[in-house]
Design a protein around this motif. Structure first.
Motif, short mmCIF file in Angstrom:
data_model
loop_
_atom_site.label_atom_id
_atom_site.label_comp_id
_atom_site.label_asym_id
_atom_site.label_seq_id
_atom_site.Cartn_x
_atom_site.Cartn_y
_atom_site.Cartn_z
N ASN A 1 0.18 -5.17 -6.40
CA ASN A 1 -0.39 -4.90 -5.12
C ASN A 1 -0.07 -3.53 -4.82
OD1 ASN A 1 -1.19 -7.69 -4.35
ND2 ASN A 1 0.95 -8.23 -4.11
N PHE A 2 -0.66 -3.04 -3.79
CA PHE A 2 -0.26 -1.60 -3.22
C PHE A 2 -0.26 -1.72 -1.59
CE2 PHE A 2 -4.77 -1.54 -3.07
CZ PHE A 2 -5.14 -0.61 -2.06
N TYR A 3 0.27 -0.54 -1.10
CA TYR A 3 0.79 -0.64 0.41
C TYR A 3 -0.26 0.35 1.00
CZ TYR A 3 2.99 -0.99 4.57
OH TYR A 3 3.35 -1.06 5.86
N VAL A 4 -0.91 0.16 2.24
CA VAL A 4 -1.57 1.04 2.96
C VAL A 4 -0.81 1.25 4.28
CG1 VAL A 4 -3.50 1.49 4.53
CG2 VAL A 4 -3.71 -0.01 2.27
N HIS A 5 -0.48 2.56 4.55
CA HIS A 5 0.54 3.11 5.51
C HIS A 5 -0.16 2.95 6.76
CE1 HIS A 5 3.56 4.75 2.86
NE2 HIS A 5 2.39 5.24 2.25
N ASP A 6 0.60 3.01 8.07
CA ASP A 6 -0.04 2.68 9.37
C ASP A 6 -1.27 3.27 9.69
OD1 ASP A 6 1.77 0.46 9.71
OD2 ASP A 6 3.35 1.91 11.00
N ASN A 7 -1.32 4.65 9.12
CA ASN A 7 -2.25 5.69 9.39
C ASN A 7 -3.80 5.30 8.55
OD1 ASN A 7 -1.56 6.73 7.02
ND2 ASN A 7 -1.14 8.75 7.59
N GLY A 8 -3.55 4.26 7.69
CA GLY A 8 -4.79 3.79 6.82
C GLY A 8 -4.77 4.62 5.21
N TYR A 9 -3.63 5.47 5.12
CA TYR A 9 -3.75 6.13 3.90
C TYR A 9 -2.81 5.45 2.81
CZ TYR A 9 -2.49 9.80 0.62
OH TYR A 9 -2.40 10.64 -0.50
#
Length: 181
Positions: free
Chosen positions: A116-124
């Motif tokens: 999996n990968f992670y998307v930060h709160d700003n959508g990046y």
């Protein structure tokens, strides 16, 4: 004289970087990209794909996704035309050997499975993923650039790496057709 010496020192400092880049490039046998779109058909970023001697490296840089962990898989058909219908035309995972889904499944993984990968709160999101079960040109593992191509598909949730058929990853929220450079 001091300026000339500083300039020469800067140039000499760049030589190892250019040699490292050349050394990296000499081991890349094929390249491709995938421009990802969301369910509205809006471009959200790109994945650069480089095939090496021991596997294929995927560099993701995306913007505009909902925050949190996400699953990404290689799907067996290179189309994302049905963005308004959840990218179903991209088919199931790239899986010519008929393996069971899941990196943690004793009968898996299939060629399309990733961590999996992670998307930060700003959508990046930025991630680097590696897959030794799939190649662009078919020199090892499953071939991505075959007659019907392949696509990268992002799901709304993370993959649990065991549950069938897609690890509980949920709806398809982004897709990108893999195209040779």
């Amino acid at each position: 004289m001091r300026t000339l010496t500083a300039g020469v020192a800067c140039l000499l400092a760049l030589i190892p970087l250019s040699l490292a880049s050349a050394a990296t490039d000499e081991h890349v046998s094929a390249r491709a990209t995938a421009n990802l779109i969301d369910n509205e058909g809006q471009e959200i970023g790109q994945v650069v794909i480089r095939q090496g001697p021991n596997g294929t490296l995927f560099n993701l840089e995306l913007e505009g996704l909902p925050p949190g962990p996400k699953a990404i898989h290689i799907h067996s058909v290179g189309t994302c035309d049905d963005h308004d219908h959840g990218f179903q035309d991209s088919g199931g995972h790239l899986n010519p050997e008929g393996r069971t889904h899941g990196l943690m499944n004793p009968d898996g993984p299939d060629a399309g499975d990733f961590t999996n990968f992670y998307v930060h709160d700003n959508g990046y999101a930025w991630a680097e993923l590696f897959n030794e079960r799939a190649s662009l040109d078919g020199s090892f593992g499953a071939q991505m650039l075959d007659d019907d191509g392949a696509a990268l598909v992002i799901h709304e949730n993370p993959d649990d790496h065991v549950t069938q058929p897609i690890g509980g990853a949920g709806a398809r929220i982004a897709c990108g057709v893999i195209v040779s450079d």
